[in-house]
Structures are given as structure tokens and as C-alpha cells.
Write a protein that holds these residues in place. Structure first.
Motif, PDB file in Angstrom:
ATOM      1  N   ARG A   1      46.495   5.963  76.988  1.00  0.00           N
ATOM      2  CA  ARG A   1      45.873   4.976  76.101  1.00  0.00           C
ATOM      3  C   ARG A   1      46.945   4.284  75.266  1.00  0.00           C
ATOM      4  NH1 ARG A   1      40.873   6.248  71.955  1.00  0.00           N
ATOM      5  NH2 ARG A   1      41.241   4.512  70.510  1.00  0.00           N
ATOM      6  N   VAL A   2      46.801   2.969  75.144  1.00  0.00           N
ATOM      7  CA  VAL A   2      47.700   2.172  74.312  1.00  0.00           C
ATOM      8  C   VAL A   2      46.892   1.631  73.134  1.00  0.00           C
ATOM      9  CG1 VAL A   2      49.215   0.166  74.227  1.00  0.00           C
ATOM     10  CG2 VAL A   2      49.077   1.523  76.333  1.00  0.00           C
ATOM     11  N   ASP A   3      47.257   2.035  71.913  1.00  0.00           N
ATOM     12  CA  ASP A   3      46.585   1.575  70.697  1.00  0.00           C
ATOM     13  C   ASP A   3      47.466   0.560  69.989  1.00  0.00           C
ATOM     14  OD1 ASP A   3      44.149   3.203  70.663  1.00  0.00           O
ATOM     15  OD2 ASP A   3      45.511   4.903  70.418  1.00  0.00           O
ATOM     16  N   LEU A   4      46.927  -0.630  69.793  1.00  0.00           N
ATOM     17  CA  LEU A   4      47.676  -1.705  69.149  1.00  0.00           C
ATOM     18  C   LEU A   4      47.567  -1.577  67.637  1.00  0.00           C
ATOM     19  CD1 LEU A   4      46.545  -4.641  71.457  1.00  0.00           C
ATOM     20  CD2 LEU A   4      48.646  -3.305  71.614  1.00  0.00           C
ATOM     21  N   LEU A   5      48.708  -1.697  66.962  1.00  0.00           N
ATOM     22  CA  LEU A   5      48.753  -1.603  65.503  1.00  0.00           C
ATOM     23  C   LEU A   5      48.903  -2.965  64.842  1.00  0.00           C
ATOM     24  CD1 LEU A   5      51.070   1.523  65.087  1.00  0.00           C
ATOM     25  CD2 LEU A   5      48.573   1.433  65.313  1.00  0.00           C
ATOM     26  N   SER A   6      49.087  -3.999  65.635  1.00  0.00           N
ATOM     27  CA  SER A   6      49.227  -5.346  65.084  1.00  0.00           C
ATOM     28  C   SER A   6      48.546  -6.323  66.017  1.00  0.00           C
ATOM     29  CB  SER A   6      50.700  -5.714  64.907  1.00  0.00           C
ATOM     30  OG  SER A   6      51.400  -5.655  66.140  1.00  0.00           O
ATOM     31  N   ASP A   7      48.342  -7.532  65.544  1.00  0.00           N
ATOM     32  CA  ASP A   7      47.662  -8.537  66.338  1.00  0.00           C
ATOM     33  C   ASP A   7      48.509  -8.945  67.541  1.00  0.00           C
ATOM     34  OD1 ASP A   7      45.532  -8.569  64.596  1.00  0.00           O
ATOM     35  OD2 ASP A   7      46.330 -10.243  63.412  1.00  0.00           O
TER      36      ASP A   7
ATOM     37  N   ASP B   1      38.619 -20.897  74.586  1.00  0.00           N
ATOM     38  CA  ASP B   1      38.980 -19.492  74.807  1.00  0.00           C
ATOM     39  C   ASP B   1      40.267 -19.145  74.070  1.00  0.00           C
ATOM     40  OD1 ASP B   1      36.982 -18.587  76.919  1.00  0.00           O
ATOM     41  OD2 ASP B   1      37.830 -20.354  77.885  1.00  0.00           O
ATOM     42  N   THR B   2      40.406 -17.866  73.760  1.00  0.00           N
ATOM     43  CA  THR B   2      41.638 -17.334  73.193  1.00  0.00           C
ATOM     44  C   THR B   2      42.278 -16.400  74.215  1.00  0.00           C
ATOM     45  OG1 THR B   2      40.789 -17.457  70.933  1.00  0.00           O
ATOM     46  CG2 THR B   2      42.671 -16.009  71.318  1.00  0.00           C
ATOM     47  N   LEU B   3      43.506 -16.694  74.601  1.00  0.00           N
ATOM     48  CA  LEU B   3      44.221 -15.888  75.582  1.00  0.00           C
ATOM     49  C   LEU B   3      45.260 -15.025  74.887  1.00  0.00           C
ATOM     50  CD1 LEU B   3      45.033 -15.230  78.574  1.00  0.00           C
ATOM     51  CD2 LEU B   3      46.693 -17.099  78.370  1.00  0.00           C
ATOM     52  N   ALA B   4      45.098 -13.711  74.960  1.00  0.00           N
ATOM     53  CA  ALA B   4      46.146 -12.799  74.501  1.00  0.00           C
ATOM     54  C   ALA B   4      47.321 -12.925  75.455  1.00  0.00           C
ATOM     55  CB  ALA B   4      45.630 -11.368  74.468  1.00  0.00           C
ATOM     56  N   THR B   5      48.499 -13.208  74.928  1.00  0.00           N
ATOM     57  CA  THR B   5      49.628 -13.525  75.803  1.00  0.00           C
ATOM     58  C   THR B   5      50.543 -12.340  76.094  1.00  0.00           C
ATOM     59  OG1 THR B   5      50.834 -14.354  73.879  1.00  0.00           O
ATOM     60  CG2 THR B   5      49.651 -15.973  75.221  1.00  0.00           C
ATOM     61  N   VAL B   6      50.262 -11.182  75.510  1.00  0.00           N
ATOM     62  CA  VAL B   6      50.990  -9.966  75.864  1.00  0.00           C
ATOM     63  C   VAL B   6      49.978  -8.943  76.367  1.00  0.00           C
ATOM     64  CG1 VAL B   6      52.396  -8.035  75.063  1.00  0.00           C
ATOM     65  CG2 VAL B   6      52.890 -10.348  74.261  1.00  0.00           C
ATOM     66  N   SER B   7      50.272  -8.356  77.520  1.00  0.00           N
ATOM     67  CA  SER B   7      49.412  -7.343  78.118  1.00  0.00           C
ATOM     68  C   SER B   7      50.281  -6.151  78.513  1.00  0.00           C
ATOM     69  CB  SER B   7      48.708  -7.916  79.353  1.00  0.00           C
ATOM     70  OG  SER B   7      47.948  -6.925  80.017  1.00  0.00           O
ATOM     71  N   LEU B   8      49.758  -4.936  78.340  1.00  0.00           N
ATOM     72  CA  LEU B   8      50.539  -3.761  78.714  1.00  0.00           C
ATOM     73  C   LEU B   8      49.628  -2.608  79.090  1.00  0.00           C
ATOM     74  CD1 LEU B   8      51.962  -2.034  75.534  1.00  0.00           C
ATOM     75  CD2 LEU B   8      50.607  -4.106  75.369  1.00  0.00           C
ATOM     76  N   SER B   9      50.175  -1.699  79.865  1.00  0.00           N
ATOM     77  CA  SER B   9      49.491  -0.459  80.228  1.00  0.00           C
ATOM     78  C   SER B   9      50.550   0.592  80.522  1.00  0.00           C
ATOM     79  CB  SER B   9      48.559  -0.660  81.427  1.00  0.00           C
ATOM     80  OG  SER B   9      49.292  -1.049  82.578  1.00  0.00           O
ATOM     81  N   ALA B  10      50.136   1.854  80.505  1.00  0.00           N
ATOM     82  CA  ALA B  10      51.091   2.948  80.678  1.00  0.00           C
ATOM     83  C   ALA B  10      50.434   4.108  81.404  1.00  0.00           C
ATOM     84  CB  ALA B  10      51.617   3.413  79.319  1.00  0.00           C
ATOM     85  N   SER B  11      51.262   4.897  82.081  1.00  0.00           N
ATOM     86  CA  SER B  11      50.767   6.089  82.771  1.00  0.00           C
ATOM     87  C   SER B  11      51.882   7.117  82.849  1.00  0.00           C
ATOM     88  CB  SER B  11      50.285   5.732  84.185  1.00  0.00           C
ATOM     89  OG  SER B  11      51.378   5.409  85.034  1.00  0.00           O
ATOM     90  N   ARG B  12      51.483   8.350  83.195  1.00  0.00           N
ATOM     91  CA  ARG B  12      52.472   9.394  83.425  1.00  0.00           C
ATOM     92  C   ARG B  12      52.073  10.221  84.642  1.00  0.00           C
ATOM     93  NH1 ARG B  12      52.960  14.049  79.047  1.00  0.00           N
ATOM     94  NH2 ARG B  12      54.158  14.904  80.794  1.00  0.00           N
ATOM     95  N   LYS B  13      53.082  10.657  85.360  1.00  0.00           N
ATOM     96  CA  LYS B  13      52.893  11.544  86.493  1.00  0.00           C
ATOM     97  C   LYS B  13      53.980  12.597  86.410  1.00  0.00           C
ATOM     98  CE  LYS B  13      52.101   9.637  90.492  1.00  0.00           C
ATOM     99  NZ  LYS B  13      52.347   8.968  91.814  1.00  0.00           N
ATOM    100  N   ASP B  14      53.560  13.842  86.225  1.00  0.00           N
ATOM    101  CA  ASP B  14      54.516  14.929  86.008  1.00  0.00           C
ATOM    102  C   ASP B  14      55.374  14.577  84.794  1.00  0.00           C
ATOM    103  OD1 ASP B  14      53.474  16.224  88.266  1.00  0.00           O
ATOM    104  OD2 ASP B  14      54.812  15.101  89.592  1.00  0.00           O
ATOM    105  N   ASP B  15      56.677  14.483  84.954  1.00  0.00           N
ATOM    106  CA  ASP B  15      57.524  14.215  83.782  1.00  0.00           C
ATOM    107  C   ASP B  15      58.038  12.776  83.754  1.00  0.00           C
ATOM    108  OD1 ASP B  15      59.281  14.333  85.898  1.00  0.00           O
ATOM    109  OD2 ASP B  15      60.801  15.492  84.849  1.00  0.00           O
ATOM    110  N   ARG B  16      57.392  11.873  84.509  1.00  0.00           N
ATOM    111  CA  ARG B  16      57.812  10.479  84.530  1.00  0.00           C
ATOM    112  C   ARG B  16      56.754   9.597  83.870  1.00  0.00           C
ATOM    113  NH1 ARG B  16      62.953  10.248  85.171  1.00  0.00           N
ATOM    114  NH2 ARG B  16      62.693   8.023  85.665  1.00  0.00           N
ATOM    115  N   MET B  17      57.188   8.654  83.073  1.00  0.00           N
ATOM    116  CA  MET B  17      56.296   7.693  82.446  1.00  0.00           C
ATOM    117  C   MET B  17      56.674   6.296  82.897  1.00  0.00           C
ATOM    118  SD  MET B  17      55.388   6.996  78.418  1.00  0.00           S
ATOM    119  CE  MET B  17      57.061   6.489  77.996  1.00  0.00           C
ATOM    120  N   LEU B  18      55.656   5.466  83.144  1.00  0.00           N
ATOM    121  CA  LEU B  18      55.862   4.077  83.536  1.00  0.00           C
ATOM    122  C   LEU B  18      55.039   3.191  82.612  1.00  0.00           C
ATOM    123  CD1 LEU B  18      57.003   1.931  85.503  1.00  0.00           C
ATOM    124  CD2 LEU B  18      54.997   2.330  86.947  1.00  0.00           C
TER     125      LEU B  18
END
Length: 509
Positions: free
Chosen positions: A397-403, A412-429
Motif C-alpha cells: 500500500r502507498v499512502d500519500l502524505l501530500s497532494d 477533468d482533473t488528471l493526477a500527473t504522478v502515479s506509483l505502485s509498489a510490491s515485494r517478493k521475498d527480499d526484493r522490492m519494486l
């Protein structure tokens, strides 16, 4: 514009739903040069091949860890009769592909060729059956032909065609776009037909079918509700989830109209932003259909499958309008990266997705030149490759602390930054997209519950959004090392140039 740093928290020790590798699935229809001239060049071709299957295409797709391949359509599936595509090629009857170019199909690429392709790719087959013009017996026989062991009429036929052992084929689509090219049915009529078809699509031996109902177009939530009422929640003594294990959803990113979708390479900044707004709508659609499904299936027994997605432009000048051949620019790559962030957030319900399509059609991974035979990897291909570490990883889970930086695009309003994250064993992407056409962005990620070491980063961008790869410039848009990432172990600061896609990978300590 807001030039402040975007701050976010990632709890690396709290694992979310698994991101199924099947969210990175592909689609191959008998359409234009996807099969013939794309995957399949014939045994007599000068291009290196195995049984007619083009080996450089196979090699490129294996590098993506391709998880599954959907075939034979699409609209073509509901006019395809599988028995025409087995046995000696010189005895296979031809047909007319009325959906795509009204061209003659010689059926030289059929069931055995497709299964050979999947074996070469190391991908699971996803077969879409014919409900629109087929019969229950026809689909039931196809399941038996492919998956049954021992002795039976279909087993004997398969063995006579050179295959003794059955294949493992889990994924079966029961028709395609039944609301349109698959029969122009009402939701209730299709649901009743689908239940009948599914009854006779049997599990043979250890092969367990994952039946996928032909679901909604875009925001047709009523279609999903009808299927869930009729199919999704009905218990079945043999299988949890009733008659079906998943429903499909189709949505294409088209900033224009169906009559004038826009040009693949000639577009302005306003066109670009309208495209990204339409791509971002995927989140709204997945949320809406998931909410409907939750009402009938709160434990998420029935999955959602987005088995057609991607950009759809006007065809390239001089090409057959029925072949849907289009170029692929950095804009298409950012559409893909945005989709994957959305898919990752919906991993609890979304179990599969298939981009349309793999070779030479729509938002392709690969383009092959019909004259020189050259193979080109598109910008979209590189997004799949850079993101492959998310396959079967636990979402974070990615929790945003700022706008989030944003652009106003019409109403429409387009958010221009997008991100996601995951982990598998000891690797994070971590995957990050800056959709802003002009302005850079900085992101600060507070990693809680762990530290990251051996951080590496890559970036996919180009001088302009219109940049594409060609046989003359095959690496105009290609990943390269990104040195604008700073790490303290628990904090990552990432600089994102305008119109860029960045991945950050590290080992968790």
C-alpha cells in the motif's frame, strides 16, 4: 503548478493482495498481421522458425515472462470453428474473416500450432470459445480434445493428429463481447446461454477449467449485475463460485470518437492529456464493476478479467483499415504504466488482464516489418519488461502524505504522478510515472518496517511524447539507467523528468 515534493509512505512489512502474473497477459487474434506475418511465418520462411512460429518473437516475449496468451479472438472467436484448424494443413477448409478485413483465412494456424506457440513461450493458453455462431457440443468437444486423457472420440482424434498426451488448458472464455460482435445479445439472454455452455465444458482428469464469462463493455454495470445474479453467486456442488470463476471487462483508451480516434504519432499536448484522462478512467471502471460484484460475492470468489485493454488509434496511412495496424509512441507506454498501477491497486478482485494485442495490432508489444522482416520492440514492450518484477509479488500500500500534482483537462482533473509498489521475498519494486508533458516531479518515499539496500533504477522516456521505435531507430525509446535516485535506506527520493516512467528496485534488509 505545484512544484513541492510529493511525499508518500510505503509499509514494506505489510503485504497486500498478490499481484497475479496474469495481469501481464497478452492477446493474439486472427486480425491483420498478428498471427500471419507476426507470430506465424510458415515452415518455409527464411526467418528462423519452429514449425512456422517465428523464434525472435518468441524470444522477445519470453523476456517479459509472458504469463498467458488469449486466442483466437476477440470477435474472430465467435466465427471460428476449431475443427477447421486441425489435421493436415492442405486439407483444412478455408473461411472468410468477416470481422477483420473480409480476407480469406486458410486455417494453417490452428489448435496444435497455438498450443506449440504457448509451449515455446512458456505461457498458459487462454482459449476463447465460440458462442455466437457455434454450438455447445462444439465447445465441449474442444475441451475434451485438448484436455482429456485415456480414450474417447476426441482423444482418438487428437492422437491421430499427432498429440498423444493431453494439454493443460485452464482458462476458457465462454464467448466474446456477447453484447456486440459475439451475438448482439441482451445480458439475460447471454447469461442463460453461458450457463448452458458452461455446464458442458467439463473438467477432464486433473485439468480444472477456469471459466470466464463474456462481461461488460466499459461502464455497463447492469451487464455485470445480470451476470452476477444469474451466474456468479449460484453454488455448484462441484466447484466454488458456481458456473463461472471470472467475468470479463473490455475498455479501450480512445480520446477521440469511434469514427475518428486520433493519430498514433501526430498529436498535440491537449490530445495527450485527453488520452491520459481516458486511461485513468480504468480505475473508476474497475471500482464500479468490483462494487457490483461485491454485492453478490463479498468474499471475491469470482474474479474480474480485463482481457481487452489498450490504446486504439486510426490505422497507419496506407494500411488496410480492417487490420488495425498502428504505431506505438512514448504516449502509449505511459498509458500502459498508468494501467499497471491501477491494476496493482485492484489486485484483490482483478485476476487477469490482456493487452490488445501482442504483435502488429493496436497497442502491440512487437512490430514486424512486412518487407525486411525486421522486428521492433515498442515503447509499451519496455514497460512490461521493466514491470515484470511485480508478477506474483505482494502489493504494498502507498499512502500519500501530500497532494499529487495535477492538470485540469477540460472538466477533468488528471493526477500527473502515479506509483505502485510490491515485494517478493527480499526484493522490492517501485514503479513511478510522471504524466506531466512539461514539468518534472520529485517524490519522497518513507519506507516503514524495513530498509532497502543495493538500490538500482531505470527510466523510460524520450525527447518528445511522439517518439516511436522503427527498424531504422529501434531504440529511440528504450530503458536506460536512472541516476537521480537518492537513498538513506529508509527514505527514497526519486526525480521524475517530464513524461517519464521510472522503476526503482532494491533488496530489503
Amino acid at each position: 503548478m505545484n512544484n513541492d515534493v510529493l511525499s508518500a509512505v510505503i509499509n514494506v512489512d505489510v503485504k497486500g493482495p498478490t499481484i497475479s502474473r496474469h495481469l501481464y497477459g497478452h492477446f493474439a487474434e486472427h486480425l491483420g498481421r498478428c498471427i500471419y506475418g507476426g507470430f506465424y511465418v510458415g515452415e518455409d520462411s527464411d526467418i528462423p522458425n519452429a514449425g512456422g512460429i517465428r523464434l525472435d518473437v518468441v524470444e522477445a516475449l519470453r523476456a517479459l515472462n509472458i504469463p498467458n496468451l488469449r486466442w483466437p479472438g476477440g470477435c474472430f472467436a465467435d466465427e471460428y470453428h476449431w475443427m477447421d484448424g486441425i489435421g493436415p494443413k492442405d486439407r483444412r477448409p478455408a473461411m472468410v474473416n468477416t470481422h477483420w478485413g473480409n480476407v480469406e483465412e486458410n486455417n494453417h494456424f490452428g489448435t496444435h500450432e497455438f498450443m506449440a506457440l504457448c509451449e515455446l513461450l512458456g505461457a498458459e493458453p487462454y482459449i476463447n470459445g465460440n458462442v455466437g455462431s457455434g454450438t455447445v457440443k462444439e465447445m465441449s468437444d474442444w475441451v475434451e480434445y485438448l484436455t482429456r486423457d485415456g480414450d474417447s472420440p476426441m482423444v482418438r482424434l487428437r492422437k491421430a493428429n499427432g498429440r498423444d498426451e493431453p494439454w493443460r488448458v485452464r482458462f476458457w472464455g465462454i464467448g466474446n463481447e456477447a453484447w456486440g460482435c459475439g451475438g448482439n445479445m441482451t445480458a439475460q439472454h447471454y447469461a442463460d446461454e453461458a450457463r448452458r455452455y458452461a455446464t458442458f465444458c467439463r473438467d477432464h482428469g486433473g485439468n480444472r477449467l477456469h471459466r470466464i464469462a463474456a462481461g461488460a463493455n466499459s461502464d455497463d454495470y447492469a451487464w455485470t449485475e445480470t451476470l452476477m445474479k444469474t451466474l456468479g453467486h449460484l453454488g455448484c456442488a462441484r466447484r466454488p463460485g458456481g458456473f463461472f470463476q471470472a467475468l470479463s471487462l473490455h475498455y479501450y483508451t480512445i480520446p477521440g470518437t469511434w469514427d475518428d480516434k486520433g493519430d498514433a504519432t501526430v498529436f498535440g499536448t491537449d490530445d495527450y492529456y485527453r488520452t491520459m484522462v481516458q486511461a485513468a478512467r480504468t480505475d473508476e471502471l474497475l471500482t464500479g464493476h468490483s462494487n457490483v460484484m461485491d454485492c453478490y460475492d463479498p468474499t471475491k470468489t469470482v474474479g474480474l478479467v480485463m482481457d481487452e485493454w489498450g490504446t486504439w488509434w486510426n490505422v497507419e496511412p496506407g494500411t488496410d483499415p480492417g487490420f488495425l495496424h498502428q504505431q506505438n509512441t512514448l504516449r502509449d507506454a505511459l498509458v500502459a504504466s498508468l494501467h499497471f498501477d491501477i491494476f496493482h491497486r485492484h489486485a484483490a478482485r482483478l485476476v487477469m488482464a490482456n493487452i490488445a494485442q501482442t504483435v502488429n495490432v493496436l497497442q502491440a508489444m512487437i512490430l514486424t516489418d512486412p518487407d525486411s522482416g525486421a522486428l521492433v520492440l515498442t515503447p509499451t514492450y519496455h514497460v512490461f519488461e521493466m514491470n515484470k518484477g511485480h508478477q506474483d509479488a505482494a502489493s504494498l500500500r502507498v499512502d500519500l502524505l501530500s497532494d499529487v500534482p495535477a492538470r485540469e483537462v477540460g472538466t477533468d482533473t488528471l493526477a500527473t504522478v502515479s506509483l505502485s509498489a510490491s515485494r517478493k521475498d527480499d526484493r522490492m519494486l517501485i514503479s513511478l510515472s510522471n504524466l506531466d508533458a512539461a514539468d518534472a516531479a520529485d517524490v519522497e518515499l518513507d519506507l516503514r518496517g524495513g530498509r532497502v539496500e543495493e538500490v538500482t533504477s531505470r527510466i523510460l522516456t524520450a525527447g518528445s511524447l511522439q517518439t516511436c521505435n522503427t527498424p531504422e531507430t529501434p531504440a529511440a525509446v528504450a530503458p536506460r539507467p536512472h541516476d537521480q535516485v537518492k537513498s538513506t535506506g529508509t527514505v527514497l527520493r526519486v526525480h521524475l523528468p517530464a513524461h517519464s516512467f521510472v522503476t526503482v528496485e532494491g533488496r530489503l534488509a
